[in-house]
Write an enzyme that holds these catalytic residues in place. Sequence first.
Site, mmCIF file in Angstrom:
data_model
loop_
_atom_site.group_PDB
_atom_site.id
_atom_site.type_symbol
_atom_site.label_atom_id
_atom_site.label_comp_id
_atom_site.label_asym_id
_atom_site.label_seq_id
_atom_site.Cartn_x
_atom_site.Cartn_y
_atom_site.Cartn_z
ATOM 1 N N LYS A 161 9.282 7.577 9.521
ATOM 2 C CA LYS A 161 9.130 8.560 8.432
ATOM 3 C C LYS A 161 8.431 9.836 8.887
ATOM 4 O O LYS A 161 7.526 9.796 9.727
ATOM 5 C CB LYS A 161 8.317 7.936 7.288
ATOM 6 C CG LYS A 161 8.778 6.554 6.883
ATOM 7 C CD LYS A 161 8.052 6.010 5.678
ATOM 8 C CE LYS A 161 8.374 4.545 5.463
ATOM 9 N NZ LYS A 161 7.489 3.623 6.149
ATOM 10 N N HIS A 188 8.502 10.889 3.960
ATOM 11 C CA HIS A 188 7.544 9.878 3.489
ATOM 12 C C HIS A 188 7.081 10.122 2.055
ATOM 13 O O HIS A 188 6.873 9.188 1.285
ATOM 14 C CB HIS A 188 6.326 9.873 4.430
ATOM 15 C CG HIS A 188 5.610 8.563 4.490
ATOM 16 N ND1 HIS A 188 5.115 8.029 5.649
ATOM 17 C CD2 HIS A 188 5.290 7.672 3.534
ATOM 18 C CE1 HIS A 188 4.535 6.877 5.397
ATOM 19 N NE2 HIS A 188 4.620 6.637 4.111
HETATM 20 N N1 LIG Z 1 6.741 4.522 1.910
HETATM 21 C C1 LIG Z 1 5.494 4.366 1.566
HETATM 22 O O1 LIG Z 1 4.836 5.279 1.018
HETATM 23 C C2 LIG Z 1 4.824 3.055 1.809
HETATM 24 C C3 LIG Z 1 3.587 2.763 1.209
HETATM 25 C C4 LIG Z 1 3.031 1.520 1.461
HETATM 26 C C5 LIG Z 1 3.668 0.589 2.262
HETATM 27 N N2 LIG Z 1 4.860 0.906 2.854
HETATM 28 C C6 LIG Z 1 5.587 -0.069 3.719
HETATM 29 O O2 LIG Z 1 5.672 -1.304 3.039
HETATM 30 C C7 LIG Z 1 5.082 -2.350 3.833
HETATM 31 C C8 LIG Z 1 4.463 -3.410 2.967
HETATM 32 O O3 LIG Z 1 3.497 -2.894 2.060
HETATM 33 P P1 LIG Z 1 2.018 -3.486 1.925
HETATM 34 O O4 LIG Z 1 1.574 -4.021 3.228
HETATM 35 O O5 LIG Z 1 1.176 -2.497 1.254
HETATM 36 O O6 LIG Z 1 2.211 -4.656 0.859
HETATM 37 P P2 LIG Z 1 2.769 -6.168 0.871
HETATM 38 O O7 LIG Z 1 3.768 -6.377 1.926
HETATM 39 O O8 LIG Z 1 3.127 -6.446 -0.550
HETATM 40 O O9 LIG Z 1 1.468 -7.025 1.179
HETATM 41 C C9 LIG Z 1 0.975 -7.223 2.471
HETATM 42 C C10 LIG Z 1 -0.249 -8.141 2.357
HETATM 43 O O10 LIG Z 1 0.152 -9.421 1.878
HETATM 44 C C11 LIG Z 1 -0.244 -10.450 2.796
HETATM 45 N N3 LIG Z 1 0.881 -11.388 2.851
HETATM 46 C C12 LIG Z 1 2.038 -11.252 3.541
HETATM 47 N N4 LIG Z 1 2.843 -12.301 3.334
HETATM 48 C C13 LIG Z 1 2.183 -13.132 2.486
HETATM 49 C C14 LIG Z 1 2.501 -14.389 1.916
HETATM 50 N N5 LIG Z 1 3.663 -14.990 2.187
HETATM 51 N N6 LIG Z 1 1.580 -14.967 1.099
HETATM 52 C C15 LIG Z 1 0.409 -14.356 0.835
HETATM 53 N N7 LIG Z 1 0.044 -13.155 1.353
HETATM 54 C C16 LIG Z 1 0.934 -12.546 2.184
HETATM 55 C C17 LIG Z 1 -0.501 -9.747 4.106
HETATM 56 O O11 LIG Z 1 -1.512 -10.369 4.843
HETATM 57 P P3 LIG Z 1 -1.236 -10.968 6.342
HETATM 58 O O12 LIG Z 1 -0.802 -9.827 7.206
HETATM 59 O O13 LIG Z 1 -2.565 -11.506 6.713
HETATM 60 O O14 LIG Z 1 -0.183 -12.013 6.173
HETATM 61 C C18 LIG Z 1 -0.973 -8.353 3.649
HETATM 62 O O15 LIG Z 1 -2.363 -8.371 3.344
HETATM 63 C C19 LIG Z 1 4.094 -1.595 4.732
HETATM 64 O O16 LIG Z 1 3.764 -2.328 5.878
HETATM 65 C C20 LIG Z 1 4.880 -0.339 5.041
HETATM 66 O O17 LIG Z 1 5.835 -0.597 6.051
HETATM 67 C C21 LIG Z 1 5.456 2.110 2.620
#
Ligand SMILES: NC(=O)c1ccc[n+]([C@@H]2O[C@H](COP(=O)([O-])OP(=O)(O)OC[C@H]3O[C@@H](n4cnc5c(N)ncnc54)[C@H](OP(=O)(O)O)[C@@H]3O)[C@@H](O)[C@H]2O)c1
Length: 328
Positions: free
Chosen positions: A78, A111
């Site tokens: 992005k 982004h």
């Molecule tokens: N475009 C944008 O503006 C934007 C903004 C935010 C995010 N993103 C993208 O979206 C991705 C995901 O977003 P996010 O990380 O905020 O939220 P998410 O994927 O909803 O949540 C991630 C969190 O959940 C935990 N987790 C993962 N799998 C799990 C499971 N099966 N059971 C319980 N907990 C679990 C992870 O911990 P562990 O790692 O310890 O498993 C981490 O703390 C980002 O990495 C990024 O690539 C994009």
Amino acid sequence: MEKTFNLSNGAQIPCVGLGCGAIKEDEIEDTLRTALKSGYRLFDCALLYGNEAWIGTAFEKIFSEGEYSREDVFITTKLPMIGNHPDRVEYFLKKSLENLKTSFVDLYLIHFPVGFQYENEDNYFPKKDGIIQLDFSHTDLVSLWKAMEQQVIAGRTKAIGISNFNVKQISQILKCRIPPANLQIEVHAYFQQKELRDFCKNNGIVVEAYAPLGSPGRREAFKPNGVPQVLADPIVTAIAQRYSKSPAQILLRFLVDEKVVVLPKSVSPVRLHENIELFDFEMTAEDHAQLNSLDRGEKGRSFDYLKIFQGLEKHPENPMPIMEFVEE
Ligand SMILES: NC(=O)c1ccc[n+]([C@@H]2O[C@H](COP(=O)([O-])OP(=O)(O)OC[C@H]3O[C@@H](n4cnc5c(N)ncnc54)[C@H](OP(=O)(O)O)[C@@H]3O)[C@@H](O)[C@H]2O)c1
């Protein structure tokens, strides 16, 4: 069950991808190896996650071993907000390509529709008195999009898309030569964004869900107790128990059934595996109706950019609705 969705450029995008935000240097290589072994082929990156170069190094090492190659993976990255100017798009995409050690990405996204003031190429979050400096001098999304189109023509990206845009902003760029292949937004059972998703569906734009698990670890100064915990919702846990699945698998499969690409982030081998093992069960229409009923609208949002980027409401391209509600 199809495991890829069609993009408007003719390519296929896997319906489950690894969110690479917040993965640390010492976690990258193991996480990518486990992810590839578990079946992940879509990797969601961004220059401002600060880990692109480590991802590029790890992929280079993994590809050199011969089991996987660049052609096996779909890489998204992005344009950072300081790059929201037509003259900076090519520069920042080239920088990402250098970091990722590849000659092209599969998908390049704007982004965020609001730019930040450019101080230098490495300061992605320029601040004054602790407040992000938004760029009010260049707000023309159509000219920005035209610079994105040039990157497709130059072969640096196969497809182009957007993130955190609203209907009005998408409508503007839909009039351009290359339509956006996708929209990446926050989507999960507590914040389903149905109107925006319907708009995308009607215009051939694939929706990708960030924070598909509600970003459970997320804490901000304005939300010290964290975000709504959709993973712990009694309806989700009851459905999970019925199918002997985890709450995460229910939340992710629900979105994939709705034709939304999911991008869960994990560095845990068990959870990485769990988050892509979504296809050996079928939920009923009643389960879907129950999950649909969990939508809390704006109250369900985990990422409140009006609070994260102070003064955003004054920017002409603020994508967020401005509304008052009492926190629960
Ligand atoms: N475009 C944008 O503006 C934007 C903004 C935010 C995010 N993103 C993208 O979206 C991705 C995901 O977003 P996010 O990380 O905020 O939220 P998410 O994927 O909803 O949540 C991630 C969190 O959940 C935990 N987790 C993962 N799998 C799990 C499971 N099966 N059971 C319980 N907990 C679990 C992870 O911990 P562990 O790692 O310890 O498993 C981490 O703390 C980002 O990495 C990024 O690539 C994009």
